[in-house]
Design an enzyme around this catalytic site. Structure first.
Site, PDB file in Angstrom:
ATOM      1  N   ASP A  57       0.739  -1.247   0.263  1.00 45.96           N
ATOM      2  CA  ASP A  57       0.162  -0.378  -0.115  1.00 45.96           C
ATOM      3  C   ASP A  57       1.109   1.288  -0.389  1.00 45.96           C
ATOM      4  O   ASP A  57       1.639   1.689   1.101  1.00 45.96           O
ATOM      5  CB  ASP A  57      -1.189   0.076   1.167  1.00 45.96           C
ATOM      6  CG  ASP A  57      -2.421   1.006   0.930  1.00 45.96           C
ATOM      7  OD1 ASP A  57      -2.411   1.524  -0.058  1.00 45.96           O
ATOM      8  OD2 ASP A  57      -2.926   1.358   2.270  1.00 45.96           O
TER       9      ASP A  57
ATOM     10  N   HIS B 178      -4.257  13.576   0.266  1.00 40.93           N
ATOM     11  CA  HIS B 178      -4.095  12.947   2.183  1.00 40.93           C
ATOM     12  C   HIS B 178      -3.429  12.578   2.788  1.00 40.93           C
ATOM     13  O   HIS B 178      -3.055  13.018   4.410  1.00 40.93           O
ATOM     14  CB  HIS B 178      -4.567  11.620   1.609  1.00 40.93           C
ATOM     15  CG  HIS B 178      -4.759  10.639   2.856  1.00 40.93           C
ATOM     16  ND1 HIS B 178      -5.754  10.440   3.779  1.00 40.93           N
ATOM     17  CD2 HIS B 178      -3.597   9.065   3.150  1.00 40.93           C
ATOM     18  CE1 HIS B 178      -5.129   9.175   4.121  1.00 40.93           C
ATOM     19  NE2 HIS B 178      -4.396   8.295   4.288  1.00 40.93           N
TER      20      HIS B 178
ATOM     21  N   GLU C  12     -11.481   3.591   3.387  1.00 43.32           N
ATOM     22  CA  GLU C  12     -10.388   4.604   2.482  1.00 43.32           C
ATOM     23  C   GLU C  12      -9.648   3.685   1.039  1.00 43.32           C
ATOM     24  O   GLU C  12      -9.747   2.935   0.465  1.00 43.32           O
ATOM     25  CB  GLU C  12      -8.501   3.699   2.851  1.00 43.32           C
ATOM     26  CG  GLU C  12      -8.177   4.738   4.250  1.00 43.32           C
ATOM     27  CD  GLU C  12      -5.994   4.229   4.557  1.00 43.32           C
ATOM     28  OE1 GLU C  12      -6.088   4.124   4.269  1.00 43.32           O
ATOM     29  OE2 GLU C  12      -5.991   5.308   5.482  1.00 43.32           O
TER      30      GLU C  12
ATOM     31  N   GLU D 119      -9.809   3.814  -2.184  1.00 39.34           N
ATOM     32  CA  GLU D 119      -8.333   3.554  -3.345  1.00 39.34           C
ATOM     33  C   GLU D 119      -8.108   3.011  -4.598  1.00 39.34           C
ATOM     34  O   GLU D 119      -9.267   2.323  -4.989  1.00 39.34           O
ATOM     35  CB  GLU D 119      -7.281   3.087  -2.398  1.00 39.34           C
ATOM     36  CG  GLU D 119      -6.768   3.086  -0.646  1.00 39.34           C
ATOM     37  CD  GLU D 119      -5.626   2.769   0.198  1.00 39.34           C
ATOM     38  OE1 GLU D 119      -4.545   2.060  -1.093  1.00 39.34           O
ATOM     39  OE2 GLU D 119      -5.741   2.763   1.335  1.00 39.34           O
TER      40      GLU D 119
ATOM     41  N   ASP E 226      -9.447   0.225   2.001  1.00 40.41           N
ATOM     42  CA  ASP E 226      -8.354  -0.637   3.240  1.00 40.41           C
ATOM     43  C   ASP E 226      -8.978  -0.425   4.188  1.00 40.41           C
ATOM     44  O   ASP E 226      -8.784   1.269   4.927  1.00 40.41           O
ATOM     45  CB  ASP E 226      -7.235   0.549   2.866  1.00 40.41           C
ATOM     46  CG  ASP E 226      -5.491   0.014   3.831  1.00 40.41           C
ATOM     47  OD1 ASP E 226      -6.026  -1.072   4.467  1.00 40.41           O
ATOM     48  OD2 ASP E 226      -5.474   0.799   4.022  1.00 40.41           O
TER      49      ASP E 226
ATOM     50  N   ARG F  20      -8.809   3.355  13.431  1.00 38.99           N
ATOM     51  CA  ARG F  20      -8.008   4.521  13.543  1.00 38.99           C
ATOM     52  C   ARG F  20      -7.500   4.547  15.068  1.00 38.99           C
ATOM     53  O   ARG F  20      -6.506   5.085  15.662  1.00 38.99           O
ATOM     54  CB  ARG F  20      -8.507   5.678  13.292  1.00 38.99           C
ATOM     55  CG  ARG F  20      -8.922   5.916  11.704  1.00 38.99           C
ATOM     56  CD  ARG F  20      -8.244   5.456  11.039  1.00 38.99           C
ATOM     57  NE  ARG F  20      -8.679   6.153  10.021  1.00 38.99           N
ATOM     58  CZ  ARG F  20      -8.416   5.885   8.250  1.00 38.99           C
ATOM     59  NH1 ARG F  20      -6.681   5.649   8.915  1.00 38.99           N
ATOM     60  NH2 ARG F  20      -8.038   6.208   7.143  1.00 38.99           N
TER      61      ARG F  20
ATOM     62  N   GLN G  82      -4.899   1.506  15.511  1.00 38.98           N
ATOM     63  CA  GLN G  82      -3.165   2.274  13.891  1.00 38.98           C
ATOM     64  C   GLN G  82      -3.109   3.576  14.889  1.00 38.98           C
ATOM     65  O   GLN G  82      -1.720   3.527  15.349  1.00 38.98           O
ATOM     66  CB  GLN G  82      -4.005   2.607  13.554  1.00 38.98           C
ATOM     67  CG  GLN G  82      -3.212   3.544  11.843  1.00 38.98           C
ATOM     68  CD  GLN G  82      -3.171   4.204  10.838  1.00 38.98           C
ATOM     69  OE1 GLN G  82      -4.693   3.733  10.529  1.00 38.98           O
ATOM     70  NE2 GLN G  82      -2.727   4.435   9.849  1.00 38.98           N
TER      71      GLN G  82
ATOM     72  N   LYS H 171      -4.318  -2.627  10.261  1.00 40.19           N
ATOM     73  CA  LYS H 171      -4.775  -2.773   8.693  1.00 40.19           C
ATOM     74  C   LYS H 171      -5.474  -4.150   7.964  1.00 40.19           C
ATOM     75  O   LYS H 171      -5.900  -4.206   6.793  1.00 40.19           O
ATOM     76  CB  LYS H 171      -3.883  -2.581   7.133  1.00 40.19           C
ATOM     77  CG  LYS H 171      -3.466  -0.668   8.301  1.00 40.19           C
ATOM     78  CD  LYS H 171      -4.236   0.215   7.364  1.00 40.19           C
ATOM     79  CE  LYS H 171      -3.804   1.579   7.710  1.00 40.19           C
ATOM     80  NZ  LYS H 171      -4.610   2.178   6.597  1.00 40.19           N
TER      81      LYS H 171
ATOM     82  N   THR I 111      -9.325  -6.284   3.841  1.00 35.62           N
ATOM     83  CA  THR I 111      -9.329  -5.127   2.473  1.00 35.62           C
ATOM     84  C   THR I 111      -9.511  -6.082   1.719  1.00 35.62           C
ATOM     85  O   THR I 111      -9.849  -7.098   1.022  1.00 35.62           O
ATOM     86  CB  THR I 111      -7.674  -5.412   2.029  1.00 35.62           C
ATOM     87  OG1 THR I 111      -6.577  -3.830   3.383  1.00 35.62           O
ATOM     88  CG2 THR I 111      -7.338  -3.955   1.224  1.00 35.62           C
TER      89      THR I 111
ATOM     90  N   GLU J 274      -9.630  12.011   7.695  1.00 32.97           N
ATOM     91  CA  GLU J 274     -10.074  13.162   7.151  1.00 32.97           C
ATOM     92  C   GLU J 274     -11.059  14.042   7.292  1.00 32.97           C
ATOM     93  O   GLU J 274     -11.519  15.386   7.690  1.00 32.97           O
ATOM     94  CB  GLU J 274      -9.686  13.461   6.102  1.00 32.97           C
ATOM     95  CG  GLU J 274      -8.032  13.132   6.045  1.00 32.97           C
ATOM     96  CD  GLU J 274      -7.197  12.253   4.174  1.00 32.97           C
ATOM     97  OE1 GLU J 274      -7.994  13.825   3.454  1.00 32.97           O
ATOM     98  OE2 GLU J 274      -8.021  11.879   3.920  1.00 32.97           O
TER      99      GLU J 274
HETATM  100 CA    CA Z   1      -4.187   2.928   3.180  1.00 36.24          CA
END
Ligand code: CA
Length: 441
Positions: free
Chosen positions: A143, A150, A213, A215, A247, A251, A254, A267, A271, A388
């Protein structure tokens, strides 16, 4: 039998290919993701086995059945053989010299007026109700972190005023992800358990900050031998196509675990990959210049720079996130769009990612996946994860039911969509990448 002329079509540019219609009527609708100009590859379950197929309108053309019916006989022998496999890996190994004539042959089978219609039509399967599998066996998954928007937004949440690392504009930052937990669209995603540190001491339990996320995933075609980097000029010829990728990220887990070595269990619980691989050949009309660096940014080092890639290394691909809560679904309310951005807004091109990834001699193999990183753009509308959008969970937003969200709740379904539109070209799309959050055990 009609005469074989696939090789001739392969040499025709996309300008004329753009005019072709299909005898599959749903493929000619203006808003379809799957016109004859797209022809993305996937793997679906048919008659008790997994079969490679190509999406066309509302249908799937069963390539296993095509091969068995002799409809791929004009191609190199191994092309028909790999089309009877249960994943795309063997096809990916063959490279552009095999992909291009196969694409031309499929166009010939499916185009309006085709003399092959009578033989091909019984080999169509409705997409509705088809069970899709992962299109490839993924050996390795990487990744990246290629949206500077971002990276800046997230950096500012944690290091206000100094968001970007000193390396960001010199190399595509990435980490090695987890391939075993990559799942196909539609697979439920269980809320992960993990260790967090929110008060005075670490605790273990379900994440309270589950995020998505948005992607784009790049699927490797031909690999490179260990010790032999792929020069940037050749990088695109190693890539088969693109998918959408979610993804999923916890948080709170993380925040606590990722220092100093980066993402780990926050993570690797899931996925999600979209089922249809849109080929670089189909994306050719939508190529645009690479990201325009602002004045004062350093130019890419020579091993990450080619004139061709700078001129045409970007892809104009609109990407969206939608969400539907359980209550929205039960009330008959359709999904709500959370963001819309564009894949062309990434700081590094897919060729730069591949060239950098192999620059130390690391070997990539057919079916390996590398993803772009969260595709946020420059506008508030294009923030591509909740971290975000809700500023680290401090600002909530409303759903049409009146429910409030900072992060995802159980029962929420996240839907990614992607499509390419350009004046004078037929629109193509990626289908959807879906996943419903289920309760923790
Ligand atoms: Ca990612």
């Amino acid at each position: 039998m009609a005469e074989w002329r696939g090789e001739a079509r392969a040499a025709v540019g996309w300008h004329s290919v753009n005019d072709i219609k299909s005898w599959v009527e749903s493929a000619n609708q203006p808003q379809t993701d799957f016109p004859i100009q797209n022809l993305p590859y996937g793997v679906f379950e048919a008659a008790g086995h997994a079969s490679i197929g190509v999406a066309i309108g509302d249908f799937i053309l069963d390539l296993h059945a095509c091969a068995q019916a002799g409809l791929l006989n004009g191609l190199r022998g191994e092309v028909a053989r790999v089309c009877t496999a249960d994943s795309l890996n063997a096809l990916l190994t063959l490279g552009p010299d095999a992909w291009s004539p196969l694409r031309a042959r499929l166009t010939e089978l499916l185009e309006a007026g085709s003399t092959w219609r009578e033989q091909a039509e019984p080999l169509l399967v409705p997409q509705e109700g088809a069970v899709m599998r992962l299109p490839v066996q993924i050996g390795d998954y990487t990744d990246f972190f290629t949206s500077i928007y971002h990276a800046t937004n997230v950096g500012n949440l944690f290091r206000p005023g100094n968001p970007l690392g000193p390396n960001y504009k010199y190399l595509p930052v990435g980490y090695h992800g987890r391939a075993s937990s990559v799942v196909v669209s539609g697979t439920p995603v269980r809320r992960p358990l993990g260790q967090t540190f929110t008060g005075d001491a670490p605790q273990f339990g379900p994440t309270r900050a589950l995020d998505y996320e948005l992607e784009v995933a790049v699927l490797m075609g031909v690999g490179n031998p260990l010790g032999e980097p792929v020069p940037i000029e050749k990088a695109r010829s190693h890539i088969f196509g693109l998918c959408l990728l979610n993804d999923w990220s916890a948080r709170d887990i993380q925040m606590w675990e990722s220092q100093p070595l980066g993402p780990f269990l926050a993570k690797s619980f899931a996925t999600t990959l979209s089922p249809w691989v849109v080929t670089l050949a189909a994306l050719e009309p939508f190529r645009v210049p690479a990201f325009a660096r602002v004045e004062g940014d350093p130019p890419p080092l020579p091993y990450l720079c080619s004139a061709e890639d700078q001129a045409r290394g970007g892809i104009d691909l609109t990407v969206e996130v939608w969400v539907a809560s359980r209550r929205m679904r039960e009330s008959g309310i359709g999904p709500m769009r959370l963001s819309r951005g564009n894949f062309r807004d990434i700081y590094w091109t897919i060729a730069q990612m591949l060239a950098h990834h192999t620059s130390n001699g690391c070997n990539l193999r057919p079916g390996d996946v590398f993803a772009s990183g969260t595709l946020s753009g420059p506008t508030p509308e294009s923030l591509a994860c909740l971290l975000e959008r809700t500023r680290r969970g401090t600002e909530s937003f409303g759903l049409p039911t009146g429910e409030e969200r900072t992060y995802l709740e159980d029962g929420d379904e996240v839907i990614l969509r992607g499509y390419c539109e350009r004046e004078g070209c037929v629109r193509i799309g990626f289908g959807e990448c879906r996943g419903i959050v289920t309760a923790a055990t």
